[in-house]
Design a protein around this motif. Structure first.
Motif, PDB file in Angstrom:
ATOM      1  N   PRO A   1       2.314  -2.174   9.224  1.00 15.80           N
ATOM      2  CA  PRO A   1       2.868  -0.819   9.165  1.00 15.80           C
ATOM      3  C   PRO A   1       4.458  -0.803   9.307  1.00 15.80           C
ATOM      4  O   PRO A   1       4.713  -1.272  10.398  1.00 15.80           O
ATOM      5  CB  PRO A   1       2.090   0.280   9.899  1.00 15.80           C
ATOM      6  CG  PRO A   1       1.700  -0.683  11.125  1.00 15.80           C
ATOM      7  CD  PRO A   1       1.708  -2.269  10.393  1.00 15.80           C
TER       8      PRO A   1
ATOM      9  N   VAL B   1       0.411  10.416   7.515  1.00 16.10           N
ATOM     10  CA  VAL B   1       0.375   9.425   7.232  1.00 16.10           C
ATOM     11  C   VAL B   1       0.252   8.350   8.387  1.00 16.10           C
ATOM     12  O   VAL B   1      -0.636   7.321   8.514  1.00 16.10           O
ATOM     13  CB  VAL B   1       1.523   8.899   6.530  1.00 16.10           C
ATOM     14  CG1 VAL B   1       1.740   7.362   6.232  1.00 16.10           C
ATOM     15  CG2 VAL B   1       1.676   9.774   5.418  1.00 16.10           C
TER      16      VAL B   1
ATOM     17  N   ASN C   1      -6.078   2.746   9.631  1.00 11.25           N
ATOM     18  CA  ASN C   1      -5.882   1.515   8.916  1.00 11.25           C
ATOM     19  C   ASN C   1      -5.782   0.362   9.923  1.00 11.25           C
ATOM     20  O   ASN C   1      -6.334  -1.000   9.863  1.00 11.25           O
ATOM     21  CB  ASN C   1      -4.908   1.463   8.030  1.00 11.25           C
ATOM     22  CG  ASN C   1      -4.852   2.525   7.074  1.00 11.25           C
ATOM     23  OD1 ASN C   1      -6.115   2.750   6.534  1.00 11.25           O
ATOM     24  ND2 ASN C   1      -3.988   2.946   6.158  1.00 11.25           N
TER      25      ASN C   1
ATOM     26  N   ARG D   1      -3.814   4.771   0.763  1.00  8.14           N
ATOM     27  CA  ARG D   1      -3.494   4.378   2.124  1.00  8.14           C
ATOM     28  C   ARG D   1      -4.918   4.299   2.931  1.00  8.14           C
ATOM     29  O   ARG D   1      -5.198   5.167   3.755  1.00  8.14           O
ATOM     30  CB  ARG D   1      -2.395   5.378   2.717  1.00  8.14           C
ATOM     31  CG  ARG D   1      -1.285   5.272   2.057  1.00  8.14           C
ATOM     32  CD  ARG D   1      -0.285   6.268   2.658  1.00  8.14           C
ATOM     33  NE  ARG D   1       1.009   6.244   1.977  1.00  8.14           N
ATOM     34  CZ  ARG D   1       1.964   5.337   2.520  1.00  8.14           C
ATOM     35  NH1 ARG D   1       2.007   4.806   3.807  1.00  8.14           N
ATOM     36  NH2 ARG D   1       3.195   5.590   1.873  1.00  8.14           N
ATOM     37  N   ARG D   2      -5.764   3.284   2.634  1.00  7.64           N
ATOM     38  CA  ARG D   2      -7.209   3.170   3.013  1.00  7.64           C
ATOM     39  C   ARG D   2      -7.654   1.882   3.039  1.00  7.64           C
ATOM     40  O   ARG D   2      -7.211   1.179   2.094  1.00  7.64           O
ATOM     41  CB  ARG D   2      -7.925   4.120   2.598  1.00  7.64           C
ATOM     42  CG  ARG D   2      -8.399   4.182   1.121  1.00  7.64           C
ATOM     43  CD  ARG D   2      -9.139   5.423   0.646  1.00  7.64           C
ATOM     44  NE  ARG D   2      -9.508   5.169  -0.851  1.00  7.64           N
ATOM     45  CZ  ARG D   2      -8.849   5.853  -1.919  1.00  7.64           C
ATOM     46  NH1 ARG D   2      -7.692   6.526  -1.493  1.00  7.64           N
ATOM     47  NH2 ARG D   2      -8.807   5.605  -3.217  1.00  7.64           N
TER      48      ARG D   2
ATOM     49  N   MET E   1       0.816  -1.221   0.001  1.00  9.70           N
ATOM     50  CA  MET E   1      -0.074   0.141  -0.127  1.00  9.70           C
ATOM     51  C   MET E   1       0.906   1.188  -0.256  1.00  9.70           C
ATOM     52  O   MET E   1       1.431   1.612   0.965  1.00  9.70           O
ATOM     53  CB  MET E   1      -0.881   0.074   1.281  1.00  9.70           C
ATOM     54  CG  MET E   1      -1.815   1.235   1.283  1.00  9.70           C
ATOM     55  SD  MET E   1      -2.747   1.144   2.970  1.00  9.70           S
ATOM     56  CE  MET E   1      -3.854  -0.071   2.798  1.00  9.70           C
TER      57      MET E   1
ATOM     58  N   MET F   1      -2.138   5.417   9.654  1.00  9.10           N
ATOM     59  CA  MET F   1      -1.716   4.032   9.793  1.00  9.10           C
ATOM     60  C   MET F   1      -2.647   3.555  11.004  1.00  9.10           C
ATOM     61  O   MET F   1      -2.912   2.413  11.078  1.00  9.10           O
ATOM     62  CB  MET F   1      -0.258   3.986   9.956  1.00  9.10           C
ATOM     63  CG  MET F   1       0.470   4.050   8.830  1.00  9.10           C
ATOM     64  SD  MET F   1       2.250   4.186   9.154  1.00  9.10           S
ATOM     65  CE  MET F   1       3.111   3.634   7.731  1.00  9.10           C
TER      66      MET F   1
ATOM     67  N   GLU G   1       2.148  -1.492   4.846  1.00  5.49           N
ATOM     68  CA  GLU G   1       2.139  -0.012   4.369  1.00  5.49           C
ATOM     69  C   GLU G   1       3.264   0.618   4.921  1.00  5.49           C
ATOM     70  O   GLU G   1       3.378   0.799   6.278  1.00  5.49           O
ATOM     71  CB  GLU G   1       1.151   0.462   5.008  1.00  5.49           C
ATOM     72  CG  GLU G   1       0.933   2.127   4.634  1.00  5.49           C
ATOM     73  CD  GLU G   1      -0.363   2.761   5.419  1.00  5.49           C
ATOM     74  OE1 GLU G   1      -0.531   3.943   4.855  1.00  5.49           O
ATOM     75  OE2 GLU G   1      -0.961   2.075   6.173  1.00  5.49           O
TER      76      GLU G   1
END
Length: 202
Positions: A94, A74, A81, A31-32, A27, A78, A57
């Motif tokens: 991540p 970001v 996410n 970013r979702r 990713m 994260m 990610e």
């Protein structure tokens, strides 16, 4: 719903790895955990192969224009996410580089156990260079265009004026208005959950 073919670009045309541990979604742009053609395509592979999905990610530290402001954005994403993927039982990894270059080799290590790598097609910034470098990995690599309503592959040419592009866009758009799944994590088969990341990589 399968992702439209014109949105899928096979970067490295290798066979799907037969003895694989997971499908890897790298990713890097969308970013979702929803409304993402790339995530939809990775989940399609996971369902078809009966493999779990691993969402990776990363956040690099040493690129031009890196800033605390961008990284805060970001990092907040994260955290959101992580909660969404955990609720769905999907393994989410991540990775934030502590120093520039510290993550070198991490994608390659994850790719060794992947049936296929799916990533986002993002035509700007440094993402095209990242994908070009990943094309050297010994794994099938597919990037999925979620950059706009009209897939980049159907443009066919550059446009000298905005008006010329609008006329072209209006003629073509109706045939390409497929949307990504709003809630792709809602109904996952058990096989798509709980990928295992080797302890040596962690």
């Amino acid at each position: 719903m399968a992702v439209p073919r014109e949105r899928i670009d096979v970067v490295t045309d290798r066979p799907l790895r037969a003895r694989a541990a997971y499908v890897l979604y790298w990713m890097i742009a969308a970013r979702r955990p929803r409304s993402s053609f790339a995530l939809d395509h990775a989940l399609d592979h996971a369902r078809a192969l009966g493999l779990p999905l691993l969402v990776f990610e990363p956040l690099r530290a040493g690129y031009r224009w890196a800033s605390d402001r961008m990284h805060r954005f970001v990092l907040d994403g994260m955290a959101a996410n992580a909660a969404a993927f955990a609720a769905a039982g999907v393994t989410y990894y991540p990775y934030v580089e502590p120093t520039a270059g510290a993550g070198r080799g991490l994608l390659a290590a994850l790719a060794e156990r992947a049936a296929v790598i799916v990533t986002d097609l993002q035509p700007g910034f440094f993402q095209p260079r990242m994908v070009a470098a990943a094309a050297r990995l010994d794994a099938r690599l597919e990037q999925v265009d979620g950059a706009g309503l009209l897939p980049l592959a159907v443009h066919g040419r550059a446009f000298a004026t905005a008006a010329a592009f609008r006329w072209h866009w209006q003629k073509l758009l109706g045939a390409h208005l497929a949307m990504p799944a709003a809630t792709p994590l809602a109904k996952l088969p058990p096989s798509a959950r709980d990928a295992t990341i080797p302890a040596a990589i962690l």
